[in-house]
Enzyme design. Sequence first.
Site, PDB file in Angstrom:
ATOM      1  CG  ASN A  25      -1.648   1.185   1.570  1.00 31.95           C
ATOM      2  OD1 ASN A  25      -1.352   2.253   1.051  1.00 31.95           O
ATOM      3  ND2 ASN A  25      -2.619   1.068   2.461  1.00 31.95           N
ATOM      4  NE  ARG A 138      -7.107  -3.511   7.998  1.00 37.85           N
ATOM      5  CZ  ARG A 138      -8.049  -2.984   7.235  1.00 37.85           C
ATOM      6  NH1 ARG A 138      -7.772  -2.679   5.989  1.00 37.85           N
ATOM      7  NH2 ARG A 138      -9.266  -2.776   7.699  1.00 37.85           N
ATOM      8  CD  GLU A 174      -6.791  -8.268   3.136  1.00 41.22           C
ATOM      9  OE1 GLU A 174      -6.920  -7.052   3.308  1.00 41.22           O
ATOM     10  OE2 GLU A 174      -6.081  -8.986   3.867  1.00 41.22           O
ATOM     11  CG  HIS A 249      -7.785  -4.198  -0.581  1.00 44.84           C
ATOM     12  ND1 HIS A 249      -7.649  -3.278   0.429  1.00 44.84           N
ATOM     13  CD2 HIS A 249      -7.546  -5.404  -0.023  1.00 44.84           C
ATOM     14  CE1 HIS A 249      -7.337  -3.900   1.550  1.00 44.84           C
ATOM     15  NE2 HIS A 249      -7.265  -5.192   1.305  1.00 44.84           N
ATOM     16  CG  ASP A 251     -11.583  -1.269  -2.348  1.00 43.06           C
ATOM     17  OD1 ASP A 251     -10.343  -1.188  -2.383  1.00 43.06           O
ATOM     18  OD2 ASP A 251     -12.237  -1.197  -1.289  1.00 43.06           O
ATOM     19  CG  ASN A 364      -2.513   5.194   7.225  1.00 50.36           C
ATOM     20  OD1 ASN A 364      -1.356   4.886   6.961  1.00 50.36           O
ATOM     21  ND2 ASN A 364      -2.946   5.415   8.457  1.00 50.36           N
ATOM     22  CB  CYS A 370     -10.993   2.162   1.944  1.00 50.35           C
ATOM     23  SG  CYS A 370      -9.929   1.990   0.528  1.00 50.35           S
TER      24      CYS A 370
HETATM   25  O1  SUG Z   1      -5.113  -2.485   4.802  1.00 45.40           O
HETATM   26  N1  SUG Z   1      -3.989   0.802   5.480  1.00 45.40           N
HETATM   27  C1  SUG Z   1      -5.050  -0.100   5.065  1.00 45.40           C
HETATM   28  C2  SUG Z   1      -5.876   0.568   3.999  1.00 45.40           C
HETATM   29  C3  SUG Z   1      -7.086  -0.252   3.646  1.00 45.40           C
HETATM   30  C4  SUG Z   1      -7.827   0.308   2.482  1.00 45.40           C
HETATM   31  N2  SUG Z   1      -8.975  -0.477   2.232  1.00 45.40           N
HETATM   32  C5  SUG Z   1      -9.463  -0.786   1.024  1.00 45.40           C
HETATM   33  N3  SUG Z   1      -8.778  -0.614  -0.088  1.00 45.40           N
HETATM   34  N4  SUG Z   1     -10.627  -1.341   0.968  1.00 45.40           N
HETATM   35  C6  SUG Z   1      -4.490  -1.432   4.550  1.00 45.40           C
HETATM   36  O2  SUG Z   1      -3.451  -1.419   3.882  1.00 45.40           O
HETATM   37  C7  SUG Z   1      -2.152   1.538   6.901  1.00 45.40           C
HETATM   38  C8  SUG Z   1      -1.817   1.624   8.371  1.00 45.40           C
HETATM   39  C9  SUG Z   1      -0.505   2.287   8.639  1.00 45.40           C
HETATM   40  O3  SUG Z   1       0.423   2.196   7.845  1.00 45.40           O
HETATM   41  O4  SUG Z   1      -0.382   2.934   9.700  1.00 45.40           O
HETATM   42  C10 SUG Z   1      -3.274   0.548   6.598  1.00 45.40           C
HETATM   43  O5  SUG Z   1      -3.491  -0.386   7.327  1.00 45.40           O
END
Ligand code: SUG
Length: 447
Positions: A25, A138, A174, A249, A251, A364, A370
Amino acid sequence: MPTYEVNFDGLVGLTHNYAGLSLGNLASTANQHAVANPQLAALQGLKKMKALVDIGFKQGVLPPQERPCINSLRLLGFSGTDAHILGQVAKKAPYLLANVSSASAMWVANAATVSPSADTQDNKVHFTVANLTNKFHRSIEVETTRQALQATFRAKEHFVHHTPLPLQAQFGDEGAANHNRLCADYGKPGVEVFVYGRQAWGGSVEPRYFPARHTREASEAIARLHQLADEHCVFVQQNPQVIDQGVFHNDVIAVANGPVLFYHQHAFLDKLRAFEQITRQLSQFECQFVPIEVPNHTVSVEEAVRTYLFNSQLLSKADGKMLMIVPEESQQHTRVWAYLNDLVSSGGPINEVKAFDLRESMANGGGPACLRLRVVLNQQELAATNPNTLLDDHLYHSLTRWVKKHYRDRLTEADLADPVLLNENRTALDELTQLMDLGSLYPFQRD
Ligand code: SUG
């Protein structure tokens, strides 16, 4: 019977921070160590929810979690008082402190997969809480998410809650972020499209650098649990090359609503086969599939990830047209905004776009889509939903007051060991469970 898509948004938690926890991410990694503003993050989320209520959409709220999660630290061998544990973990394993403090439960598109009663054999709404095995921070959301969903959708005659799939990478799940439903109308049966990152057994092409979090086997298990008919399910692999470019993801690169699938040219691996199946399956319901493809030369994958164009909400308006909710980053990008203006004036199903400032969550890697879990509910199911979780003016003002009273406006990783922060969390969450009639949801309320 009237049927609605109710968007349940995750309320941002009090420990929202940037710890760089999510490999794959890009925003999470890039913003590691940035200073977060949890109060602003929560208010930005609430403003989006309220704006949608004001235009006439149904909107729900899902609560944040108790963080830092002391119970997780106890499971990992820390002991003594909560304050002592925080001191020890900050000294001996700071990486763990960041993990057990994440407010990541806000991204409720990953909370669960939901199948509407129109699709299931027993005509009930089915929920499977996502196990989120790919990231430790998570995976610890699962138990409270399960309880929050049960406190929201209590009536056994309408709602079925499945336990999460085995907590194991081969069943990495997920949730709704990799699930789309196509249909003529929300209340009519639809085709559920499951997008997976890899196949655990049997082999599949996999990304080279970043993890494919979700498996085909997880999606197949959910389809069975939810009693979906084989002939109304499509399984399609996400293009591993886009995962390697930051599409962690589905989405982040596609969104569906009604018969429309809005997606990037490179989103899927075997697009033609999947689209042929979708077209055929939808035609059984006399519904014509409406794919809207964005070519790579118009918006590149890199631009899609940077602007989160596809992490949008597509909402059906009363006049039959669709409104697209995008993050402000899409509006600020000249080419993407020009594309959106062309799209809404092209005479197609999407004829309006609205941009929202969700910068705290976006940093983030969490955009508008999301932050929400779609739950299709008919009139009876909606009436059986905990009314205190449905956003109206009153709840909006109560939650806004609650955020302003309890949330800090500045948070860094260094603050996470402060026992005062833990107490602030618990005091606030205790009040929230009363506001939203959620019962004793949190570990600290039961211990
Ligand atoms: O799981 N970010 C989440 C973002 C989730 C986005 N959700 C969707 N696309 N549906 C993840 O990567 C970052 C937390 C941090 O780095 O502090 C985080 O968990």
